[in-house]
Design a protein around this motif. Structure first.
Motif, PDB file in Angstrom:
ATOM      1  N   TYR A  98      10.290 -25.211  20.230  1.00 46.47           N
ATOM      2  CA  TYR A  98       9.250 -25.808  21.066  1.00 46.47           C
ATOM      3  C   TYR A  98       9.767 -25.893  22.502  1.00 46.47           C
ATOM      4  CZ  TYR A  98       6.321 -26.918  17.090  1.00 46.47           C
ATOM      5  OH  TYR A  98       5.503 -26.813  16.001  1.00 46.47           O
ATOM      6  N   ILE A 156       5.231 -33.922  18.585  1.00 51.28           N
ATOM      7  CA  ILE A 156       5.606 -32.634  19.167  1.00 51.28           C
ATOM      8  C   ILE A 156       7.123 -32.589  19.321  1.00 51.28           C
ATOM      9  CG2 ILE A 156       5.394 -31.119  21.179  1.00 51.28           C
ATOM     10  CD1 ILE A 156       2.683 -32.539  21.732  1.00 51.28           C
ATOM     11  N   PRO A 157       7.779 -31.622  18.672  1.00 52.32           N
ATOM     12  CA  PRO A 157       9.241 -31.581  18.749  1.00 52.32           C
ATOM     13  C   PRO A 157       9.723 -31.460  20.200  1.00 52.32           C
ATOM     14  CG  PRO A 157       8.439 -30.079  17.063  1.00 52.32           C
ATOM     15  CD  PRO A 157       7.234 -30.554  17.818  1.00 52.32           C
ATOM     16  N   GLY A 158      10.679 -32.283  20.553  1.00 57.12           N
ATOM     17  CA  GLY A 158      11.291 -32.202  21.876  1.00 57.12           C
ATOM     18  C   GLY A 158      10.431 -32.757  22.988  1.00 57.12           C
ATOM     19  N   TYR A 159       9.348 -33.425  22.643  1.00 57.46           N
ATOM     20  CA  TYR A 159       8.427 -33.908  23.668  1.00 57.46           C
ATOM     21  C   TYR A 159       8.215 -35.399  23.483  1.00 57.46           C
ATOM     22  CZ  TYR A 159       4.407 -33.632  26.825  1.00 57.46           C
ATOM     23  OH  TYR A 159       3.540 -33.774  27.872  1.00 57.46           O
ATOM     24  N   ASN A 200       4.518 -25.017  32.947  1.00 55.76           N
ATOM     25  CA  ASN A 200       3.240 -25.253  32.268  1.00 55.76           C
ATOM     26  C   ASN A 200       3.135 -24.569  30.912  1.00 55.76           C
ATOM     27  OD1 ASN A 200       2.618 -26.671  34.527  1.00 55.76           O
ATOM     28  ND2 ASN A 200       1.178 -25.180  35.365  1.00 55.76           N
ATOM     29  N   PHE A 217       3.948 -20.490  37.050  1.00 54.71           N
ATOM     30  CA  PHE A 217       3.874 -21.699  37.864  1.00 54.71           C
ATOM     31  C   PHE A 217       5.249 -22.300  38.143  1.00 54.71           C
ATOM     32  CE2 PHE A 217       0.064 -21.207  35.338  1.00 54.71           C
ATOM     33  CZ  PHE A 217      -0.971 -21.500  36.209  1.00 54.71           C
ATOM     34  N   MET A 255      -8.228 -20.064  40.907  1.00 54.83           N
ATOM     35  CA  MET A 255      -7.801 -21.354  40.350  1.00 54.83           C
ATOM     36  C   MET A 255      -8.170 -22.412  41.382  1.00 54.83           C
ATOM     37  SD  MET A 255      -6.632 -20.639  37.432  1.00 54.83           S
ATOM     38  CE  MET A 255      -6.056 -22.253  36.987  1.00 54.83           C
ATOM     39  N   TYR A 308      -7.836 -25.499  22.333  1.00 57.31           N
ATOM     40  CA  TYR A 308      -6.524 -25.038  21.871  1.00 57.31           C
ATOM     41  C   TYR A 308      -5.360 -25.679  22.613  1.00 57.31           C
ATOM     42  CZ  TYR A 308      -9.360 -21.444  19.683  1.00 57.31           C
ATOM     43  OH  TYR A 308     -10.296 -20.797  18.926  1.00 57.31           O
ATOM     44  N   VAL A 309      -5.617 -26.215  23.801  1.00 54.28           N
ATOM     45  CA  VAL A 309      -4.498 -26.721  24.601  1.00 54.28           C
ATOM     46  C   VAL A 309      -4.607 -28.230  24.863  1.00 54.28           C
ATOM     47  CG1 VAL A 309      -3.278 -26.533  26.810  1.00 54.28           C
ATOM     48  CG2 VAL A 309      -4.117 -24.474  25.659  1.00 54.28           C
ATOM     49  N   GLY A 367      -1.538 -29.035  34.926  1.00 61.33           N
ATOM     50  CA  GLY A 367      -0.920 -27.718  34.756  1.00 61.33           C
ATOM     51  C   GLY A 367      -1.217 -27.078  33.407  1.00 61.33           C
ATOM     52  N   GLN A 368      -1.459 -27.908  32.391  1.00 60.81           N
ATOM     53  CA  GLN A 368      -1.767 -27.365  31.066  1.00 60.81           C
ATOM     54  C   GLN A 368      -3.109 -26.638  31.079  1.00 60.81           C
ATOM     55  OE1 GLN A 368       0.188 -27.775  27.959  1.00 60.81           O
ATOM     56  NE2 GLN A 368       1.708 -28.053  29.555  1.00 60.81           N
ATOM     57  N   GLN A 412     -12.288 -23.118  25.429  1.00 63.00           N
ATOM     58  CA  GLN A 412     -11.077 -22.681  24.716  1.00 63.00           C
ATOM     59  C   GLN A 412      -9.863 -23.491  25.153  1.00 63.00           C
ATOM     60  OE1 GLN A 412     -11.305 -18.448  25.728  1.00 63.00           O
ATOM     61  NE2 GLN A 412     -11.525 -17.946  23.556  1.00 63.00           N
ATOM     62  N   HIS A 466       2.780 -28.416  22.852  1.00 63.71           N
ATOM     63  CA  HIS A 466       2.594 -28.660  21.410  1.00 63.71           C
ATOM     64  C   HIS A 466       2.710 -27.379  20.596  1.00 63.71           C
ATOM     65  CE1 HIS A 466      -1.142 -27.162  22.929  1.00 63.71           C
ATOM     66  NE2 HIS A 466      -1.716 -27.172  21.743  1.00 63.71           N
ATOM     67  N   GLU A 519      12.996 -39.227  19.526  1.00 63.32           N
ATOM     68  CA  GLU A 519      13.848 -38.076  19.161  1.00 63.32           C
ATOM     69  C   GLU A 519      14.537 -38.363  17.849  1.00 63.32           C
ATOM     70  OE1 GLU A 519      14.587 -34.997  19.635  1.00 63.32           O
ATOM     71  OE2 GLU A 519      13.023 -34.816  21.131  1.00 63.32           O
ATOM     72  N   PHE A 522       2.639 -24.636  26.940  1.00 65.51           N
ATOM     73  CA  PHE A 522       1.867 -25.545  26.086  1.00 65.51           C
ATOM     74  C   PHE A 522       2.866 -26.294  25.210  1.00 65.51           C
ATOM     75  CE2 PHE A 522      -1.057 -21.717  26.549  1.00 65.51           C
ATOM     76  CZ  PHE A 522      -1.607 -22.208  27.714  1.00 65.51           C
ATOM     77  N   PRO A 530      -5.604 -30.773  21.281  1.00 67.42           N
ATOM     78  CA  PRO A 530      -4.496 -30.965  20.334  1.00 67.42           C
ATOM     79  C   PRO A 530      -3.414 -31.900  20.880  1.00 67.42           C
ATOM     80  CG  PRO A 530      -5.028 -28.637  20.499  1.00 67.42           C
ATOM     81  CD  PRO A 530      -5.828 -29.342  21.560  1.00 67.42           C
ATOM     82  N   GLN A 531      -3.206 -31.870  22.178  1.00 68.04           N
ATOM     83  CA  GLN A 531      -2.201 -32.764  22.770  1.00 68.04           C
ATOM     84  C   GLN A 531      -2.762 -34.166  22.958  1.00 68.04           C
ATOM     85  OE1 GLN A 531       0.468 -31.063  25.860  1.00 68.04           O
ATOM     86  NE2 GLN A 531      -0.859 -29.278  25.792  1.00 68.04           N
ATOM     87  N   GLY A 585       9.901 -28.186  24.583  1.00 70.95           N
ATOM     88  CA  GLY A 585      10.695 -29.379  24.848  1.00 70.95           C
ATOM     89  C   GLY A 585      12.165 -29.229  24.507  1.00 70.95           C
ATOM     90  N   HIS A 586      12.496 -28.213  23.707  1.00 70.97           N
ATOM     91  CA  HIS A 586      13.888 -27.994  23.328  1.00 70.97           C
ATOM     92  C   HIS A 586      14.568 -26.917  24.164  1.00 70.97           C
ATOM     93  CE1 HIS A 586      13.085 -29.991  19.188  1.00 70.97           C
ATOM     94  NE2 HIS A 586      13.711 -30.834  19.999  1.00 70.97           N
ATOM     95  N   GLU A 620      -4.572 -25.506  33.755  1.00 70.76           N
ATOM     96  CA  GLU A 620      -4.458 -24.377  34.673  1.00 70.76           C
ATOM     97  C   GLU A 620      -3.803 -23.181  34.001  1.00 70.76           C
ATOM     98  OE1 GLU A 620      -2.553 -25.579  38.269  1.00 70.76           O
ATOM     99  OE2 GLU A 620      -4.402 -26.422  39.074  1.00 70.76           O
ATOM    100  N   ALA A 621      -2.718 -23.445  33.252  1.00 74.29           N
ATOM    101  CA  ALA A 621      -2.032 -22.345  32.574  1.00 74.29           C
ATOM    102  C   ALA A 621      -2.969 -21.668  31.580  1.00 74.29           C
ATOM    103  CB  ALA A 621      -0.781 -22.850  31.879  1.00 74.29           C
ATOM    104  N   ALA A 622      -3.766 -22.481  30.885  1.00 71.03           N
ATOM    105  CA  ALA A 622      -4.695 -21.921  29.905  1.00 71.03           C
ATOM    106  C   ALA A 622      -5.792 -21.104  30.596  1.00 71.03           C
ATOM    107  CB  ALA A 622      -5.313 -23.048  29.070  1.00 71.03           C
ATOM    108  N   ARG A 672       5.012 -15.002  28.573  1.00 73.04           N
ATOM    109  CA  ARG A 672       3.615 -15.275  28.256  1.00 73.04           C
ATOM    110  C   ARG A 672       2.690 -14.482  29.174  1.00 73.04           C
ATOM    111  NH1 ARG A 672       1.652 -21.468  28.703  1.00 73.04           N
ATOM    112  NH2 ARG A 672       2.138 -21.113  30.897  1.00 73.04           N
TER     113      ARG A 672
END
Lengths: 246, 228
Positions: free
Chosen positions: A137, B221-224, A91, A87, A54, B140-141, B122-123, B136, A95, B228, A93, B144-145, A139-140, B125-127, A153
Motif C-alpha cells: 500500500y 488502510i495498511p500504512g495509513y 496523490n 503531482f 484541472m 472508486y476513490v 489531490g485524490q 467514477q 486505500h 499501526e 490512492f 471507499p476512503q 502508506g508503506h 484530482e489524481a482520479a 500509473r
C-alpha cells in the motif's frame, strides 16, 4: 496552429482580481521534453493545470492534437486519458495497493480486462523499479517510491504526453535522484513531457527546451544552452543565479 | 428460581425474562431498521449536500436543518398522531422506526459529508486526471476512503439511535423502556427495574460498538492513519 502535440493560444487565468496567467501562447512538439522554470507564484503550475482543464482557464484556448480542449463540447475525460499527470504530492490512492493504483484507470477508463491491466501494471512497475511492491500500500512506501509509482500509473495509460507538476519538491533530498532517473529514462524513450521543476540539473541535461515563466507570461524560452549560458532578461538571470547558488 | 440474591428480590425481573427478551428484540429491530433507513437516506443526502447543483443541494440542506433542528419526540408525534389527519395511519412500531430512521438520516448525511470533504483534494484530482468521470472518482476513490473514515462517528450515531429508540415508549410500543415502565407500575421497584433496563441497553450498545470496532479494523488502510 503550428502542428504541435499540444498548443496554447493567449491562455489566461484569473483568480478574482489576481491574474495568474496573462496570455500564454506556446506549443510542444511530439517527443519534446519541455521544462518550465520560474519563481514561485509565477503561473507555472497554473499553466500546466489549464492544459487538461484541472483548472479552467479564464480565456484563451488549448489544442491537443488539433482538438480544442477548451471547447465545452469536447469530452475532457477522453483528452485527460491521453495526458498523464504527476503531482507534487504524489496523490496515490491510499486505500488501494500499488498494483490497483495502476490498474484502476486502465480498467475503468480504458476498458482493459483485469488480466490485461495487471500485465501492464507489472510491466510499468518494473520500468520504475517497483516490481516487488505491487501488493504494497502507498502508506508503506517511501516518498521516492510513491512518486515512482505515480509515474508508473501515468505511464501505464500509454499517454501521448505526461505533465509533471514539481514532481520532486515534496521529496527528501536523497530521494530526488531516483525519481529524476525514472523521468530521464522516459525522456530518452521518446515520451513527450512538460516538467515544472526547480531541478536545474534536470532542465539542463534532459530538456530540449526551457521555458521561463514569471508574473504570468513566458518571459523567454530556448534551448537549455541558450537559457542557462545566455539568458536575455534580467529577471531570468537573477532567478538562475539564485537557483544555481543553492 | 432463586429470586433472592444478597437479600434483594429480583422477581420483578426474573419472573418476566420472556417479556424482557421480546422487548429487547423490539428495541433491536426498531434500532437496526432505523440505522439502515438512516444510512440508505443519509448517503444520497450527504452527497446532495455537497453537490454543485443548487436544485439538489438546497432541498437536502433544508431537510437536514429541519430534521436536526426539531426534537425527535415531536417528529414521532407528528408521524404517529399527525399523519392520520392527512390520511396516512401507521402502526406504532412503523412510526417509531420511521421517526428514528429519518432523524438519523440527517445526522448520517452530515457525518458522511464531513468524511467526503476531509479526503484531500489531490485524490479527486489524481482520479479525474486519468480521465475518470466525477461519478467514477467518487465511487472508486473518494467514497471507499470516506466510508472508512466515518466508521467511528457512525458508531457513535448508531449507539445514539439505539438509545433514541426508547422514545417509542411514548406512543405505546412495548420496547425496553416501556416494559420497564409497565413492570414498575406492577411492582413499584423503580431502581431495580430501570437499572436492569439500562443494563440491557448497555449490552446492546456495547455489542454494537464492539462489532463496529472489528469492522474498523477489517477495513483499515495498511500504512495509513494513526493506527499501526
Amino acid at each position: 496552429m503550428t502542428g504541435g502535440l499540444i498548443e496554447t493560444v493567449d491562455l489566461k487565468k484569473s483568480y478574482g482580481q489576481v491574474e495568474v496567467l496573462k496570455g500564454v501562447t506556446t506549443s510542444v512538439m511530439r517527443g519534446e521534453v519541455v521544462v518550465v522554470i520560474g519563481p514561485s507564484g509565477g503561473g507555472k503550475s497554473t499553466l500546466l493545470r489549464c492544459l487538461n482543464r484541472m483548472t479552467e482557464p479564464t480565456s484563451g484556448d488549448v489544442y491537443f492534437e488539433g482538438i480544442r480542449v477548451t471547447d465545452p463540447k469536447t469530452d475532457i475525460n477522453k483528452i485527460r486519458a491521453e495526458i498523464g499527470m504527476v503531482f507534487q504530492s504524489f496523490n496515490l490512492f491510499m486505500h488501494l495497493t500499488v498494483e490497483r493504483n495502476i490498474t484502476l484507470a486502465l480498467t475503468k477508463v480504458k476498458g482493459l480486462s483485469e488480466v490485461e491491466a495487471k500485465t501492464k501494471a507489472a510491466e510499468v512497475l518494473s520500468r520504475v523499479g517497483l516490481q516487488d511492491k505491487a501488493k504494497s500500500y502507498p502508506g508503506h512506501l517511501s516518498g521516492g517510491q510513491q512518486q515512482r509509482c505515480a509515474i508508473a500509473r501515468a505511464v501505464a495509460m500509454n499517454p501521448k504526453l505526461i505533465m509533471f507538476d514539481e514532481p520532486t519538491s515534496a521529496l527528501d533530498p536523497e530521494l530526488i535522484g531516483e525519481v529524476l532517473d525514472v523521468m530521464k529514462s522516459l525522456a530518452v524513450g521518446g515520451m513527450t513531457m512538460i516538467v515544472v521543476t526547480h531541478e536545474m540539473g534536470f532542465a539542463r541535461e534532459v530538456s530540449d527546451r526551457v521555458i521561463f515563466i514569471d508574473q504570468g507570461i513566458i518571459l523567454e524560452e530556448g534551448t537549455p544552452e541558450e537559457i542557462f549560458a545566455n539568458p536575455k532578461h534580467d529577471r531570468t538571470r537573477t532567478f538562475l543565479r539564485r537557483m544555481l547558488k543553492e | 428460581m432463586a429470586n433472592f440474591i444478597f437479600g434483594i428480590d429480583f422477581s420483578p425481573i426474573t419472573n418476566h425474562l420472556d417479556l424482557f427478551l421480546n422487548a429487547a428484540i423490539l428495541t433491536i429491530v426498531i434500532s437496526f431498521l432505523a440505522i439502515g433507513l438512516g444510512f440508505a437516506l443519509g448517503v444520497p443526502l450527504g452527497l446532495a449536500r455537497i453537490s454543485k447543483w443548487k436544485i439538489v443541494k438546497w432541498p437536502a440542506t433544508l431537510y437536514v436543518d429541519v430534521i436536526r433542528g426539531t426534537p425527535l419526540l415531536v417528529q414521532l408525534f407528528i408521524i404517529y398522531f399527525g399523519l392520520p389527519f392527512i390520511g396516512l395511519t401507521l402502526t406504532p412500531v412503523v412510526s417509531a422506526t420511521l421517526a428514528v430512521g429519518l432523524h438519523s438520516s440527517a445526522y448520517q448525511a452530515e457525518i458522511l459529508r464531513g468524511g467526503i470533504q476531509s479526503i484531500p483534494k489531490g485524490q479527486t484530482e489524481a482520479a479525474r486526471a486519468t480521465g475518470m468521470t466525477h461519478l467514477q472518482a467518487m465511487r472508486y476513490v473518494i467514497l471507499p476512503q470516506s466510508l472508512r473514515l466515518v466508521i467511528p462517528p457512525m458508531t457513535n450515531e448508531f449507539i445514539i439511535v439505539i438509545k433514541d429508540s426508547s422514545l417509542a415508549y411514548a406512543i405505546g410500543v412495548v420496547e425496553l423502556t416501556k416494559l420497564g415502565y409497565q413492570l414498575n407500575g406492577d411492582y413499584f421497584e423503580p431502581f431495580l427495574i430501570f437499572v436492569f433496563v439500562a443494563l440491557v441497553y448497555l449490552i446492546i450498545t456495547f455489542s454494537t460498538s464492539t462489532v463496529m470496532k472489528q469492522v474498523e479494523r477489517k477495513f483499515r488502510i495498511p500504512g495509513y492513519g494513526v493506527h499501526e
